[in-house]
Each structure stands twice: as C-alpha cells, then as structure tokens.
Design a protein around this motif. Structure first.
Motif, short mmCIF file in Angstrom:
data_model
loop_
_atom_site.label_atom_id
_atom_site.label_comp_id
_atom_site.label_asym_id
_atom_site.label_seq_id
_atom_site.Cartn_x
_atom_site.Cartn_y
_atom_site.Cartn_z
N THR A 43 48.12 45.88 40.66
CA THR A 43 48.40 47.00 40.08
C THR A 43 47.11 47.01 39.21
O THR A 43 46.10 48.24 39.33
CB THR A 43 49.48 47.30 39.16
N LEU A 44 46.10 46.60 37.97
CA LEU A 44 45.06 46.76 37.21
C LEU A 44 44.44 46.40 38.82
O LEU A 44 43.15 47.47 38.53
CB LEU A 44 45.18 45.45 36.31
N MET A 45 44.59 46.05 39.50
CA MET A 45 42.72 45.76 40.53
C MET A 45 43.07 46.63 40.88
O MET A 45 41.86 47.21 41.58
CB MET A 45 43.01 44.29 41.17
N ARG A 46 44.09 47.89 41.24
CA ARG A 46 43.72 48.55 42.21
C ARG A 46 43.29 49.44 41.50
O ARG A 46 42.83 51.25 41.78
CB ARG A 46 45.48 49.37 42.54
N VAL A 47 43.80 50.00 39.79
CA VAL A 47 43.11 50.58 39.36
C VAL A 47 42.25 50.69 39.13
O VAL A 47 41.14 51.99 39.19
CB VAL A 47 43.52 51.17 38.47
N LEU A 48 41.43 49.70 39.02
CA LEU A 48 39.69 49.17 38.69
C LEU A 48 39.60 49.47 39.45
O LEU A 48 38.14 49.37 40.36
CB LEU A 48 39.27 47.50 38.37
N ALA A 49 39.79 49.48 40.91
CA ALA A 49 38.90 49.48 42.18
C ALA A 49 39.42 50.93 42.98
O ALA A 49 38.31 51.72 44.20
CB ALA A 49 39.68 48.29 43.70
N GLY A 50 39.49 51.96 41.92
CA GLY A 50 39.50 53.41 42.10
C GLY A 50 41.02 53.40 43.39
O GLY A 50 40.35 55.18 43.43
N LEU A 51 41.80 52.78 43.83
CA LEU A 51 42.52 52.97 44.67
C LEU A 51 43.61 53.96 44.11
O LEU A 51 44.13 54.28 44.72
CB LEU A 51 43.16 51.96 45.05
N GLU A 52 43.86 53.30 42.96
CA GLU A 52 45.02 54.91 41.81
C GLU A 52 44.47 55.14 40.78
O GLU A 52 43.82 53.84 40.45
CB GLU A 52 46.60 53.58 42.18
N GLY A 53 44.72 55.59 40.25
CA GLY A 53 44.88 56.56 38.73
C GLY A 53 46.07 55.88 38.00
O GLY A 53 46.87 55.70 38.65
N CYS A 54 45.61 55.73 36.93
CA CYS A 54 46.75 55.08 35.94
C CYS A 54 47.32 56.42 34.59
O CYS A 54 46.89 57.45 34.94
CB CYS A 54 45.67 54.58 35.09
N ASP A 55 48.50 55.94 34.50
CA ASP A 55 49.19 57.31 34.39
C ASP A 55 48.92 57.83 32.61
O ASP A 55 48.71 58.17 31.82
CB ASP A 55 50.89 56.77 33.36
N GLU A 56 48.83 56.77 31.82
CA GLU A 56 47.42 56.78 30.14
C GLU A 56 46.74 55.44 30.22
O GLU A 56 46.15 54.82 30.94
CB GLU A 56 48.50 56.07 29.12
N MET B 143 35.96 46.11 46.43
CA MET B 143 37.05 45.01 46.62
C MET B 143 37.47 43.90 47.64
O MET B 143 37.85 44.53 48.67
CB MET B 143 38.99 44.99 46.06
N ALA B 144 37.66 42.93 48.03
CA ALA B 144 38.66 41.94 48.97
C ALA B 144 39.48 41.57 48.72
O ALA B 144 39.83 41.02 47.93
CB ALA B 144 37.21 40.47 49.26
#
Lengths: 341, 548, 319
Positions: B68-81, B107-108
């Motif tokens: 999940t952290l990677m997805r957030v860092l890669a900009g695939l998902e926004g974070c809630d807070e 991201m690979a």
C-alpha cells in the motif's frame, strides 16, 4: 431476514420488481383486474424459465460459457417430439425424444468445447447450425399434429395457476437444491469462480462442464417438446429464446462472469419479459416498438444495476450461504406483497 | 563497483537528467500517511523519506503495509490522511494523485505490469511514451529498451520485437525493470521483489545497475523478502510493521536476525531462517516404508530421466534453482497420464499462485476450505453441511485463520488465504499432498504454523511432496531431491539436508549458468567478491554474513 | 548459441500464432480449387468477383468484431446494426442525403456511448450489445417495417462496378484490412486498444485512460459497421433490417478462423480478411456442390468446427 433492505440486496428481486411494475401498468392501461394477466403470463413464462435455467447453469460455469444452440434445439426438439409422439402414440416417448434431441446437440457442443477446445460460443453456434439443418429436413413435409391430451394438460389451470407453472416452479426449487446441496452444484459454482483453482482443488472440471451443457440441452429439448405441443412445431419456434434466455438470466441476477447462479431470478426475468410483451400488444404497438422497448429496458436494467467490480475479489453481492428455500421460492404474488408491505 | 565502465543510457531517454539539482530536497517524503480499505487500516500514520542518491530497503511481513505504501508513493492511490511530497511539491490527502506530480517516480512491479500480447517495444511506448517521438516511435522505443536492457542485464536475450508472452518469467521481470527505469528524469525507482524470479547472475547485475542509478543522482526503493540482499545493497533499511515504519536504520552493521527481530519475528527467527536445524523431528527414512508414488526415468515436458520415490508418511522436498523441472514433477504426480509415473492413492494440490489457482473469490473461508473435502464427505453426491461445517471449524481453529469460517475469502490477507488453501488440501482425504512453492511471500508466523502442520500430518501417515524456492524450507523434509536442468542431481537424506549442501549441488556442474536468465558475460561463481552485490546474488545462501 | 536460441524462440511462437490463419488460408485455397473444378468460370475475373462479393460486407463487419474482441469484448448486436444501416441507406440517405449522413454518424456515436456505458457501469459487453441489438432491430423496423427501399445512385453504382483487370471485391477487402492493420497494429491508438484487452491494469498504471481506449474501439467498430451496411445495401439494392442477422455469429467465427481470441489483446486484420473470405466461400462451394439448402447451415457449422479442430491439433503439435 425479511426486512425490505435485506430483500433489496437479493440479486433476484429486481426481475420481480420490474415484472410488478409492468403488471401495474397493464392494469392501469386495461382498467381490469390483473388476475387474468398474471395467469396468462404464468402459462407462457415456464417455457422461458426452462430454457433460462439451462442457460443459467451454463453461464455459471464461468467466463465465456454460453449456449447459443438453445434456439435451434427448441425448434428441433419440437418437431422430434411431436413426430415421435404421433408416430408411437406415446406422449412420454415424444417428450423423451425431444429431450434426447437436445442432449445429442449438447453432446456435440461438449465434445467440441472440451475435446477440441473450441470456444463455447462457436461450438454451440456450430452445433446449433447442425440442429437447424436437421429441423429443416424434418420440417419438409411434416404433417404430424401435437398430442391433444398433452395440449389440454398444458392448458390446465387449477385456481388460475397453470399446471406447468407449478411443475416448473418445483423444478426451479430442485435447481436451487442442486446448486446448494449437491457436489455437482458446488463444483459448478467453484469452477465458475476460478476454473484453475477448481481444477487444482481436485474437482472434475471436464465432467462438470460437460454435464452442464448436457443439462442445458436437455432443458431446451424439454421446453421445445412442450412448446411445440402448446403452440405448434415450426422451424422458428425457438428463435426468440436464444436472446431472451440470456437476457432473463442476467436480469435474474446470475453473475454473467460465472460463479453465482440465481434460479429464482430466472422467474422474475421471464415474467418481466412475458408481461412486457403483453403490455406492448395491449397498447397496440408495432414489433418495432416492442423490440425498441425490450432493448432499452434490458440496457436500462443492466446499466442501472452495473456489473460491480471487474476484480474477481470484490463481488457486489455475496451469495447467501444457507438461505431458507422458502424465501427463494418464486411466487410473484408473495414477493409482491413483501416488497410493497 | 566500476560505474564508469557501464554503457551510457539511451539517447531517447537520457538518464543523466535525473541528477538532482539539490541534495537538500528529498526525492519523496511521506508524512503521517494513513490509508484504510474498508475495515482494514493498511497504513496508519506512516513516515518515510527517500533522499536523492540513496538506496532505501523496505522490509516487513505480508500485510505490514509495504504494497500500500508503495502504491501511495508511486501515485497510484491517494492517501486518506497525511501527505506525500514529491521533490518538494506536496500532494495533499484525499485527492486523486495527479500523474504529472509523480512523473519521476517509477515502479517495477513484482507481478509485472506488462501487456502479454504486446511486444516489448510497444509496452515501452505505453509507459515511457513521453520520452519518445510521435513518429517512428516503434523504432525509438525498441532502441531505448535494447540499450537499457544491455545496460542492466547484459546477455538478456530479449528482442524488443518479442511479444512479452513469449518471454520466460525471468525475461519478463527484466523487461519490467527496464520499462520502469526508462523515464526522464528518473528520480525514484521502486523495485518490488525484483529478484524473485531472476537468476543469481541477473540479480547481481541488477544490483550493479541500482548503484549506477544512485551514482547518477536517482534514488532506489528496494522491497524484498530476501533480507540479506536488502542489507547488502541498501544504504538504509526501513522496517514496516502493522501499517507504519517502525525502524529506519543505516544498513551498515545490521544483521539479518536483527532485521527479522525488528519485523516482529521474535520467536520464529531461529527456525525460519534455517541458520539452525529445524525444531521438527526428522523421521529416519526406513527401507520398508510403502511407496506411494514413483517416477521411473520420467522424460519429456521439461524432465530428463527423473527417477524418484515417495514413501508413505514421508515429506519429500524438490529443491534446486527455480524452473529446473520441480513443477513438472508435481504436474506428473497430480495428473499421472504417462506410463513413467506410478501413483497409488489420492492426491491434493496446493498451488503457489493463490490468486490465480487457489482462491474462489465469491465464497467464504469455510466454503473455500471444504471444497476438496466435500466430495468425500458427501453421500451419493448429496452434501452433508453439518459435517462440512465441523471440518471447516476444526481447521480454522487449528491454523487460527483470522476472521473465522464465515469471513469472505476475498477480505482475507494473503497469508490467511494461503492458510485456507493449505487447509483445503489437508482437509481432503488425499494420501499425498503436493505443495507447489506455496509459502513464497507468506509471513514467518504463518510459515511456522504451516511447517508444524506438515510435520504433524506426515506423522499421521500422509505423504507430502514439497517444491520450494526457499532452500531453508527444505530443512523440514525427510528427503530432498535437488534438480538441475530437468534431472535429479542429488538425493539428500535426513541430516545431509542443509541450505549450504543444496546450494552446492544446485551449482555442482558449475561451468554453465543454469537458468536462461543467467548469461555468460558475468562470472557465475557465487563466491565472487568483485561486486558489492555478491552475497545478495547467492540469494538464499547461508554463505557470507556481511557483518561477521 | 544464445543468439540462435533467442531468434528461434519467437519464430516458433509466431508460427503458432499464425497457424489459425494458415489453416484458414489452406481451407480457402481448397475451396477455390474445388469451386474451380466444378465451375471453371470461377477463375475468371467476373466469376471470382461474384464469388468474393458476398464476403465484402461480412469482412467489414468482422473487422469491427475483431476490434472489439481485441479489447476482450464481443458484439452480439453487429448483425442488427448492419441491418439498420442498410435500412437507413435505402431510405433517409436517398430522401435527404444530409440527414441520412447525420443519422449514420449518430449511429457511430451511439456505439461510442454504448462503449462508454459498458465501461463506466462495468457490465459485460456480451449482454449490453445483446440488449443494443434489440434497439437496432426496433429502430430498423420503425424506419422500414418491411424490406424495400432503394439505395442511392452512387452506392448502387459502386456495387455494380466491374473492372476487367482484377476482381473488384478484393479492393475493399484489402483496403479495410490495411486500414485496420495500420490503426490497430501500427499506431499508438492500436497499442492502447490492445493493451486494454491484454492488461488493463498496465494501461491504467501507464497513466492512460482505459475508458478512452474502449470508446475508441467502439467508435471504430461502429464506423466499420456503418461501412459494412453501406456495402451490403449496395449489393442488395435495398434495405432490410434482418438481412445481416447471421453476421452476429459469423463475424465471431471469422475472427476466430483468422487467429483472434476471446481473451483479447491481439489484432488480426489480415487473418480476419482470410477467415471472412473462407466463410463467404463456403456457401458458394455448397451451392456449386448442389448441397440442399436445408443442409447448408449444417455443413457450414461442420466446417467451422473442423477448421477449429485442425487449429487445435496444430496448436498442440507446435506447443
């Protein structure tokens, strides 16, 4: 369990709701009590439900599984059944012959799908083409008449409810039990969710899939035999049933991607379609308007309901695990009362 | 590490642009990031900073929140807070991340994000189209990826015109890494379990490339279960647990056991790392054990004269480098259609790829668990729900599957799903259970539970055939066959079984590199000290601890 | 050694992929030989034109089907849609060319909207296009309840065009295959469309919109469907909404014969041209062979199965 909210989350409810709406419109337009309309709808719907149940089983077997041979099978079974019963004088033999015709066509499809890895839509299309050729050959100079005894039986309506509707309702309950209570039904549902996983779990994928197509063929054959007796055997007897059976399965809440079958919903969808035909005829619309309305409604229901997520992990509505069969038993009047109440 | 001798990047996508103007600005900063899926708190106020020019290793159990952290860092998902700051620009919580903010973050993916039906060059266009001309894009993409592949994986054997589906798994992973690295600028390269399907040589050259990226000013975030690799490559190691980063330490001086402890593996460390003999007792193999299954000179479909024997109540391991015929042996045992395979009794199969071949997503845990057992429980094709419920409840308790029998399978974490699928096989009446590397990517606690289960079931007379890519796991076997190029090269029994021994025989014939991925231009001896990445390349080897 | 290995690998995979089209080509050649032996006129330019002309609108519709199958969808409404276009061509396009053209463009837009709704509401294309087929059928019956009308002058003269140097139908068949090839295999739009069928997640991760890919595919399919209808009406000289009802499934067969798959991801425009010609030729062969009309569909079904069986066998050998 019976709160409206719970009921609305049931996938099969929407077909019934739509059917009720159409019924209400019919009553409003005709200004008469709706009892006769329901009775008429119940005498036509069972044929569509029979075919729909078979189609539902096939669709449940997973993505890509579809039986487009049901139309030709109905026509073929009609001729075979009427021909056999008038030749042998036995109604039972006639129905069995029609059923067998469906089984033969389905066997051809199954061999093509499972033995030659032909995609189902093509395999059933091809076997359907063979069936329609056979129909045309038999129809050439066909003179036999449907058995009057069976026809009378099909027209029998104790208390306004057609006998066939009761029989098919019982069959629907059987389908529910089959899906929930037997290893076949569970295996089919598992295969539909994830064929690879089902195979690795040791389920006999090939046998179950073949059985499913055979069941669809047999049900279409049965429907054709009865329908030909009820109306008359014609080469295009089954034409409309191909598209209608698929539409009815979808409206009924069966997952089109497989893995979840909703037998009760087939009734809702079938009643909806039959009542819709009745409404359009009542209003005196042309076939053009009839098709347009049907198409728009199917699209409307489809787009309104949505398909949920494309990810396999997130099904929109989870299947009920051990639901009471009484709640699933499709008697429209019953359901209507609950939703309105 | 000789960076200067590496070939320069392709002209279409100049990598040099990535050099950060100011080292003061971190590449990416996650501040108090939280993310919730339904009732699951995937991230709970995580902080993470990646500086320019560093390699940050990220470790943690399954479900710790790494993905999940990677997805957030890669900009695939926004974070809630919280907020993510990319090169000084803040992306606030609650918004859908805009693509342009994350342009320099690449991201690979472990499972690759390539389209199998497209050619390598077409895949490159999809993800790196900004650096490519509008006309003659096909040629430019092919040139760019060819140069990059040559740079990272010399002798990769991939043509840009190959369709991805025709590539081997290792080659796909290489193409995926090349795809991710082709960006201009490349500020942050996230590598998610990059070496999982790579051979040791390819892993070695990948880590050499990682150093090139950092030398050019880019940063690398490395996520791996192979802690030894992380320790040897990373400058810093961040440990995640329960949705947040609990430790952030310099990699230097850190040992594998230290990291495992930080990950929360207090009790499991000793048994799971394989540094010590397993707690489970080993059956001494006896000559009079009845044979349950046998392969006699099995040849064809990836096998080359394999002979092996499975005794009743035995745990038999299939070891060696990935893809040397172990899975083909399982396949033969699962579907014994050829005459060279004799199998007595029933079998159950535990697939390694649970999403594709294990999970029935619409069902509950109980339904998933009992589907195999159902057929033996049932009478004349009619199910017996009461018996099924009992079996399901029993196994849920025995493996302490979280959520209970009525939880939806799709809602479970990967480790718990894997437990259900293992339980499915053992709940059946099968005489022999086939394990197809099922514990890859499963956390240590779950693994320890399952190892115990395997030993207990074997003690009751069940045979287990176990293919594993983690050599340490083989310590739980009675007998191990080591595979190489479709042949059994060694049979280790009882006390002979050890990681070192398996590795030694896996490479025994030594001259040629075994997997297709590994190619001649890089020396193959795992003992090579030329490169920083050498211990990492040995993968699971117990060879060198860098701090000893 | 490594080079030899790597250059051999894709070739083998390539052979496996083009095997279906190769089988269809062999079937096509066999049928041409058979027809020619029964009726030598088939080998003359007018004779060959006659034989091929049946396949022209079918191939256009099959290319539309192929594009949708390359994103993993199936269009069960294409038959009625082509029928509807013939109706528009035989009525509105004659009485008011401008309005007729606008209606045709509106139909293409209808396809685009259908594609967008399928995507946004995440419904299976199979069912949505099935529903849409009722709509197309209803619209066609509204405009022209019974078959009739006349096609515009220019369309009819195109249908009657008979050059002496080469078979006229080859021109549209090759042109559309080339066009679809350039669009789907050589352009970046094609990459985006095929990526949607192959791995939608990858498409999304690359920052491209799957919605626009799907809408583009549906728009292209709609446009090809309109062209198919115009060509069909140029041959029949009138409009009939049910004149192409068999197309729905035959086009799927043509794509499969040409090497396409239901899985999505691959585009096979040349294969579709061959598959379509082979299917078109089947009926000609059957009538030349004096097969009773009643049995023709059975033979057609049998041939489709036989070709697919052959393809499966070849696939197994090459694996």
């Amino acid at each position: 369990m019976n709160t409206p909210r719970n009921l609305l989350s049931r996938p099969w409810i929407w077909g019934f709701v739509a059917a009720l709406l159409v019924w209400a419109v019919i009553m409003a337009v005709s200004g008469q009590g709706g009892g006769q309309t329901v009775s008429l709808a119940l005498s036509l719907a069972p044929y569509l439900v029979l075919v729909g149940l078979g189609q539902m089983l096939v669709v449940t077997a997973g993505p890509g599984n579809i039986d487009v041979s049901v139309g030709p099978v109905i026509s073929l079974a009609g001729f075979v059944s009427v021909g056999t019963s008038s030749a042998t004088g036995s109604v039972v033999l006639g129905i069995l012959a029609g059923l067998a015709a469906g089984l033969v066509v389905a066997a051809v499809s199954s061999v093509a799908i499972l033995g030659l890895s032909v995609p189902p839509i093509i395999a059933t299309l091809a076997s359907g083409l063979v069936a329609s050729s056979a129909t045309l050959v038999i129809a050439d100079g066909f003179t036999a008449l449907p058995d009057p005894g069976l026809r009378n039986l099909l027209n029998l309506r104790p208390l306004g409810v057609p006998l066939l509707a009761i029989v098919v309702a019982a069959l629907t309950v059987l389908a529910v039990l089959l899906l929930r209570g037997t290893t076949y039904g569970r295996s089919l549902t598992a295969i539909g969710q994830n064929t690879r996983a089902a195979e690795r779990a040791g389920l006999p994928v090939v046998r179950i899939t073949a059985l499913t197509y055979l069941a669809s063929g047999a049900l279409a054959g049965l429907a054709g035999s009865l329908l030909a007796t009820y109306i008359a055997p014609t080469p295009d007897l089954g034409t409309r049933y191909l598209l209608d059976s698929i539409a009815v399965v979808v409206i009924g809440g069966t997952l089109i991607s497989g893995g979840r079958a909703v037998p009760a919903g087939v009734w809702g969808g079938a009643l909806f379609f039959i009542l819709l035909d009745g409404l359009v005829n009542l209003v005196g619309w042309s076939t053009a308007a009839q098709n347009l309305l049907k198409g728009c409604l199917v699209l409307f229901v489809l787009f309104l309901a949505g398909g949920g997520s494309r990810r396999p992990g997130a099904a929109p509505v989870r299947p009920t695990r051990r639901p009471s069969t009484t709640a699933a038993l499709p008697t429209p009047a019953n359901t209507g009362g609950t939703t309105h109440g | 590490m000789d960076v200067d001798k590496l070939p320069a990047g392709p002209h279409a996508v100049p990598p040099g642009e990535g050099r950060s103007p100011s080292t003061a600005v971190p590449v990416i900063v996650a501040t108090n990031v939280s993310k919730t899926y339904g009732r699951t708190h995937a991230l709970a106020g995580t902080n993470l900073t990646v500086h320019a020019g560093e390699v940050l290793g990220l470790v943690g159990h399954n479900g710790a929140g790494k993905s999940t952290l990677m997805r957030v860092l890669a900009g695939l998902e926004g974070c809630d807070e919280g907020a993510v700051t990319v090169l000084g620009r803040e992306v606030p919580a609650g918004t859908r991340p805009r693509e342009q903010d994350f342009r320099g973050v690449r991201m690979a993916y472990q499972e690759t994000s390539l389209c199998p039906d497209l050619t390598v060059a077409e895949n490159i266009w999809l993800s790196s189209r900004r650096g490519l001309p509008r006309l003659r894009w096909r040629r430019a993409a092919a040139e760019a990826v060819r140069l990059r592949l040559d740079e990272i994986f010399p002798g990769h054997g991939i043509s840009p015109r190959d369709r991805v589906e025709d590539l081997s798994i290792a080659q796909r992973q290489m193409a995926e890494i090349a795809r991710a690295s082709l960006a201009s600028p490349l500020n942050l390269l996230i590598l998610d379990e990059p070496t999982e399907s790579l051979g040791p040589d390819a892993a070695q050259s990948l880590y050499a490339y990682v150093r090139t990226v950092t030398a050019r000013g880019g940063s690398v975030l490395l996520i791996s279960h192979r802690i030894r690799e992380v320790l040897s490559v990373a400058d810093r190691v961040a440990v995640m647990r329960d949705g947040s980063v609990v430790e952030d330490l310099p990699a230097h001086g850190l040992g594998e056991d230290d990291v495992l402890l930080l990950m929360g593996a207090e009790t499991a460390v000793r048994g799971a790392t394989g540094a010590n003999p397993p707690a489970a007792p080993r059956n001494a193999p006896r000559a009079d054990t009845p044979v349950v299954a046998e392969l006699r000179g099995a040849t064809g479909a990836g096998l080359n004269g394999v002979g092996l024997r499975i005794g009743k109540g035995e745990v038999v391991g299939l070891a060696g480098l990935a893809g040397q015929g172990q899975q083909q042996v399982l396949e033969r045992l699962w579907r014994p259609v050829r005459r060279d395979t004799v199998v007595h009794g029933t079998r159950a199969y535990v697939p390694g790829d649970r999403q594709r071949s294990g999970v029935l997503p619409l069902w509950t845990v109980a339904e998933n668990l009992t589907i195999s057992a159902m057929r033996t429980i049932a009478r004349h094709g009619i199910r017996r729900p009461v018996h099924e419920t009992a079996v399901a409840g029993d196994w849920v308790r025995r493996l302490s599957i979280r959520g209970g029998a009525d939880a939806a399978m799709a809602d479970l974490s990967g480790g718990n799903q894997q437990k259900v699928i293992v339980a499915r096989a053992f709940a059946s009446a099968a005489d022999m259970v086939l394990l197809d590397d099922p514990f890859r990517g499963v956390d240590i606690h779950t693994k320890t539970d399952l190892y115990g289960l395997i030993r207990a079931e074997a003690a009751q007379g069940r045979s287990v055939v176990w293919y594993s890519s983690e050599n340490a796991e083989m310590a739980h076997c009675d007998r191990v066959y080591v595979f190489r190029a479709g042949k059994v090269v060694a049979e280790l029994v009882g006390p002979e079984i050890s990681e070192e021994r398996i590795i030694a025989v896996s490479f025994a014939e030594g001259d040629q590199p075994p997997p297709a991925a590994a190619l001649a231009s890089v020396p193959t001896e795992p003992t090579s000290t030329r490169s920083v990445a050498a211990p990492a390349a040995a993968g699971n080897s117990a060879g060198e601890h860098r701090h000893d | 050694m490594t080079d030899a290995l790597t250059s051999a690998l894709p070739t083998r995979a390539g052979v496996r992929r083009s095997a279906p089209a190769a089988v269809s080509t062999i079937a096509l050649a066999a049928m041409v030989v058979l027809c020619a032996s029964l009726q030598p006129d088939v080998l003359t330019v007018p004779g060959f034109s006659l034989v091929l002309s049946v396949a022209v609108p079918l191939i256009f519709a099959a290319q539309a089907q192929m594009i949708l199958m390359s994103i993993g969808d199936i269009d069960l409404g294409i038959g009625s849609f082509v029928g509807l276009v013939t109706v528009i061509a035989a009525t509105e396009l004659v009485s008011s060319p401008l309005l007729g053209t606008l209606i045709l463009f509106a139909l293409i837009a209808g396809y685009a909207v259908l594609g967008a709704l399928i995507h946004l509401r995440r419904v299976p294309a199979l069912i949505a296009t099935l529903g849409a087929s009722f709509v197309w059928l209803g619209l066609g019956l509204f405009v022209l309840p019974t078959p009739g009308g006349t096609t515009p002058e220019w369309l009819a003269s195109f249908g009657a065009w008979q050059p002496t140097s080469f078979p006229a139908p080859l021109l549209p068949i090759l042109a559309v295959a080339l066009l679809v090839y350039l669009m789907s295999a050589r352009s970046t739009l094609g990459v985006r469309i095929r990526a949607l069928g192959s791995n939608p997640t990858a498409l999304e991760r690359a920052g491209l919109s799957p919605l626009s890919s799907r809408v583009a595919a549906y728009t292209a399919a709609g446009a090809l469907g309109v062209l198919s209808g115009l060509l069909l009406s140029s041959q029949t000289g009138g409009g009939d909404v049910s004149s192409a009802s068999s197309y729905t499934l035959i086009t799927v067969a043509a794509v499969i014969l040409g090497g396409g798959s239901f899985r999505g991801g691959s585009a096979v425009p040349w294969g579709v041209a061959i598959g379509g010609m082979a299917l078109g030729l089947v009926s000609v062969t059957l009538s030349l062979l004096d097969v009773a009309t009643n049995l023709q569909s059975a033979v057609q079904g049998g041939i489709v199965l036989a070709v697919l069986a052959g393809r499966a066998l070849i696939g197994r050998v090459l694996r």
